[in-house]
Motif scaffolding. Structure first.
Motif, PDB file in Angstrom:
ATOM      1  N   GLU A 107       0.600  -1.143   0.133  1.00  0.00           N
ATOM      2  CA  GLU A 107       0.149  -0.059   0.103  1.00  0.00           C
ATOM      3  C   GLU A 107       1.019   1.601  -0.192  1.00  0.00           C
ATOM      4  N   THR A 108       0.573   2.259  -0.344  1.00  0.00           N
ATOM      5  CA  THR A 108       1.630   3.553  -1.065  1.00  0.00           C
ATOM      6  C   THR A 108       0.894   4.463  -0.857  1.00  0.00           C
ATOM      7  N   GLU A 109       2.087   5.423  -0.587  1.00  0.00           N
ATOM      8  CA  GLU A 109       1.372   7.216  -0.465  1.00  0.00           C
ATOM      9  C   GLU A 109       1.255   7.068  -1.739  1.00  0.00           C
ATOM     10  N   PRO A 110       0.073   8.332  -2.392  1.00  0.00           N
ATOM     11  CA  PRO A 110      -0.018   8.525  -3.990  1.00  0.00           C
ATOM     12  C   PRO A 110       1.107   9.445  -4.070  1.00  0.00           C
ATOM     13  N   VAL A 111       1.758   9.194  -5.798  1.00  0.00           N
ATOM     14  CA  VAL A 111       3.000  10.305  -5.790  1.00  0.00           C
ATOM     15  C   VAL A 111       2.593  11.328  -7.030  1.00  0.00           C
ATOM     16  N   GLY A 112       2.725  12.364  -6.952  1.00  0.00           N
ATOM     17  CA  GLY A 112       2.742  12.792  -9.158  1.00  0.00           C
ATOM     18  C   GLY A 112       1.870  14.402  -8.359  1.00  0.00           C
ATOM     19  N   GLU A 169      13.030   7.127  -8.964  1.00  0.00           N
ATOM     20  CA  GLU A 169      13.365   8.626  -8.309  1.00  0.00           C
ATOM     21  C   GLU A 169      11.643   7.739  -7.160  1.00  0.00           C
ATOM     22  N   ARG A 170      10.677   6.581  -7.390  1.00  0.00           N
ATOM     23  CA  ARG A 170       9.836   6.073  -6.417  1.00  0.00           C
ATOM     24  C   ARG A 170       9.860   4.516  -6.118  1.00  0.00           C
ATOM     25  N   ASN A 171       9.587   5.037  -4.509  1.00  0.00           N
ATOM     26  CA  ASN A 171       9.927   3.606  -4.094  1.00  0.00           C
ATOM     27  C   ASN A 171       8.682   2.451  -4.078  1.00  0.00           C
ATOM     28  N   PHE A 172       6.957   2.706  -4.103  1.00  0.00           N
ATOM     29  CA  PHE A 172       6.558   2.015  -4.950  1.00  0.00           C
ATOM     30  C   PHE A 172       6.622   0.733  -5.736  1.00  0.00           C
ATOM     31  N   VAL A 173       8.083   1.862  -6.633  1.00  0.00           N
ATOM     32  CA  VAL A 173       8.337   0.809  -8.191  1.00  0.00           C
ATOM     33  C   VAL A 173       9.762  -0.108  -7.374  1.00  0.00           C
ATOM     34  N   ALA A 208      -4.321   6.289  -1.185  1.00  0.00           N
ATOM     35  CA  ALA A 208      -3.598   5.573  -1.822  1.00  0.00           C
ATOM     36  C   ALA A 208      -3.617   4.249  -2.390  1.00  0.00           C
ATOM     37  N   PHE A 209      -2.591   3.881  -2.938  1.00  0.00           N
ATOM     38  CA  PHE A 209      -2.361   3.055  -4.551  1.00  0.00           C
ATOM     39  C   PHE A 209      -2.086   2.002  -3.392  1.00  0.00           C
ATOM     40  N   TYR A 210      -2.736   0.591  -4.305  1.00  0.00           N
ATOM     41  CA  TYR A 210      -2.267  -0.572  -4.252  1.00  0.00           C
ATOM     42  C   TYR A 210      -0.843  -1.523  -5.717  1.00  0.00           C
ATOM     43  N   ASN A 211       0.209  -1.585  -5.282  1.00  0.00           N
ATOM     44  CA  ASN A 211       1.057  -1.563  -5.796  1.00  0.00           C
ATOM     45  C   ASN A 211       1.809  -3.008  -6.051  1.00  0.00           C
ATOM     46  N   ILE A 212       2.343  -3.464  -7.242  1.00  0.00           N
ATOM     47  CA  ILE A 212       3.053  -4.537  -7.728  1.00  0.00           C
ATOM     48  C   ILE A 212       3.441  -4.152  -8.590  1.00  0.00           C
ATOM     49  N   ARG A 264      -4.357  13.052 -15.937  1.00  0.00           N
ATOM     50  CA  ARG A 264      -2.941  13.055 -15.823  1.00  0.00           C
ATOM     51  C   ARG A 264      -2.475  13.080 -14.419  1.00  0.00           C
ATOM     52  N   TRP A 265      -1.704  11.147 -13.706  1.00  0.00           N
ATOM     53  CA  TRP A 265      -1.103  12.183 -12.399  1.00  0.00           C
ATOM     54  C   TRP A 265      -2.394  11.585 -11.624  1.00  0.00           C
ATOM     55  N   GLY A 266      -4.196  10.881 -11.986  1.00  0.00           N
ATOM     56  CA  GLY A 266      -5.235  10.989 -11.601  1.00  0.00           C
ATOM     57  C   GLY A 266      -5.228   9.752 -10.956  1.00  0.00           C
ATOM     58  N   PRO A 267      -6.059   9.336 -10.117  1.00  0.00           N
ATOM     59  CA  PRO A 267      -6.725   7.955 -10.259  1.00  0.00           C
ATOM     60  C   PRO A 267      -6.986   7.051 -11.360  1.00  0.00           C
ATOM     61  N   ARG A 268      -6.194   5.548 -10.946  1.00  0.00           N
ATOM     62  CA  ARG A 268      -7.038   4.479 -11.937  1.00  0.00           C
ATOM     63  C   ARG A 268      -7.301   3.357 -11.583  1.00  0.00           C
ATOM     64  N   THR A 269      -8.358   3.054 -12.096  1.00  0.00           N
ATOM     65  CA  THR A 269      -8.567   1.041 -11.758  1.00  0.00           C
ATOM     66  C   THR A 269      -7.245   0.565 -11.601  1.00  0.00           C
ATOM     67  N   LEU A 270      -6.148   0.558 -13.232  1.00  0.00           N
ATOM     68  CA  LEU A 270      -5.456   0.302 -13.079  1.00  0.00           C
ATOM     69  C   LEU A 270      -4.216   0.793 -14.169  1.00  0.00           C
ATOM     70  N   ASP A 271      -2.582   0.816 -13.279  1.00  0.00           N
ATOM     71  CA  ASP A 271      -1.726   1.485 -14.246  1.00  0.00           C
ATOM     72  C   ASP A 271      -0.348   0.191 -14.499  1.00  0.00           C
ATOM     73  N   VAL A 272      -0.186  -0.279 -15.438  1.00  0.00           N
ATOM     74  CA  VAL A 272       0.710  -1.366 -16.118  1.00  0.00           C
ATOM     75  C   VAL A 272       1.440   0.155 -16.548  1.00  0.00           C
ATOM     76  N   ASP A 273       3.039  -0.498 -16.291  1.00  0.00           N
ATOM     77  CA  ASP A 273       4.106   0.681 -17.150  1.00  0.00           C
ATOM     78  C   ASP A 273       5.072  -0.719 -17.270  1.00  0.00           C
ATOM     79  N   VAL A 274       5.844  -0.534 -18.194  1.00  0.00           N
ATOM     80  CA  VAL A 274       7.152  -1.304 -18.783  1.00  0.00           C
ATOM     81  C   VAL A 274       8.411  -0.998 -17.446  1.00  0.00           C
TER      82      VAL A 274
HETATM   83  O1  GSY Z   1       2.582   5.919 -12.231  1.00  0.00           O
HETATM   84  C1  GSY Z   1       1.731   4.614 -12.081  1.00  0.00           C
HETATM   85  C2  GSY Z   1       0.632   5.553 -11.319  1.00  0.00           C
HETATM   86  N1  GSY Z   1       0.702   6.174 -10.176  1.00  0.00           N
HETATM   87  C3  GSY Z   1       0.962   6.063  -8.692  1.00  0.00           C
HETATM   88  C4  GSY Z   1       1.130   4.602  -8.366  1.00  0.00           C
HETATM   89  O2  GSY Z   1       0.929   3.510  -9.119  1.00  0.00           O
HETATM   90  N2  GSY Z   1       1.475   4.544  -6.729  1.00  0.00           N
HETATM   91  C5  GSY Z   1       1.734   5.447  -6.105  1.00  0.00           C
HETATM   92  N3  GSY Z   1       2.303   5.038  -4.999  1.00  0.00           N
HETATM   93  N4  GSY Z   1       1.350   6.911  -7.196  1.00  0.00           N
HETATM   94  C6  GSY Z   1       1.413   7.087  -8.112  1.00  0.00           C
HETATM   95  N5  GSY Z   1       1.032   7.962  -8.649  1.00  0.00           N
HETATM   96  C7  GSY Z   1       1.130   7.820 -10.071  1.00  0.00           C
HETATM   97  S1  GSY Z   1       0.214   8.888 -11.723  1.00  0.00           S
END
Ligand code: GSY
Length: 153
Positions: A36-41, A114-118, A47-51, A82-92
């Motif tokens: 569970e991760t703090e939103p970044v952007g 830069e991002r701990n959630f990744v 809050a997001f769930y990330n894997i 852009r950078w807003g809420p989403r059901t699913l975001d998938v990045d390479v």
């Molecule tokens: O870049 C992916 C979407 N995204 C996220 C995310 O997946 N997790 C967190 N914690 N913050 C985010 N901000 C964006 S945009």
């Protein structure tokens, strides 16, 4: 090719969305713990769930990007804020040790270090990548966004 994708959700049933998406990736090798991760952007949102998932794939980077879009579409993703809420975001995130610099795809993902959630789930899966030249920008002291390991997906 060994590749890594990052998945995030902060709308609807976040765990169910990730479970369903992961279940449809046939080249799957490994799945990180769920965070569970703090939103970044900058956008105020839930809050997001990330894997992060590891794949062994014969797809090209462009085909992998298309897979990401298919997974997003299957979860009803609409690209709006852009950078807003989403059901699913998938990045390479990574495609072996190769770099890709195309108009619609940059690998390694340009903001990942830069991002701990990744980085936190990625290094759970592949600790040997800490210090790899491709991830040279990563500094755990300055990477942003708090993350909490909430167990296996
Ligand atoms: O870049 C992916 C979407 N995204 C996220 C995310 O997946 N997790 C967190 N914690 N913050 C985010 N901000 C964006 S945009």
């Amino acid at each position: 090719m060994r590749a890594f994708l990052g998945l995030g959700s902060n709308l609807g049933d976040r765990r169910a969305t990730l479970v369903e998406a992961v279940g449809s990736i046939y080249e799957l090798v490994a799945v990180s713990p769920l965070y569970e991760t703090e939103p970044v952007g900058g956008v105020e949102q839930d809050a997001f769930y990330n894997i992060v998932v590891e794949l062994q794939t014969t797809r090209s980077p462009a085909e992998l990007l298309e897979l990401c879009h298919e997974l997003e579409r299957a979860q009803g993703r609409v690209r709006d804020v852009r950078w807003g809420p989403r059901t699913l975001d998938v990045d390479v995130l990574l495609y072996g040790d190769q770099t890709v610099d195309e108009p619609n795809l940059t690998v390694p993902h340009p903001r990942m270090t830069e991002r701990n959630f990744v980085m936190v789930p990625l290094l759970d899966l592949a600790p040997e990548l800490a210090g790899a030249p491709l991830l040279a920008g990563y500094d755990p002291e300055t990477a942003i966004g708090s993350v909490t390991n909430i167990g296996p997906l």
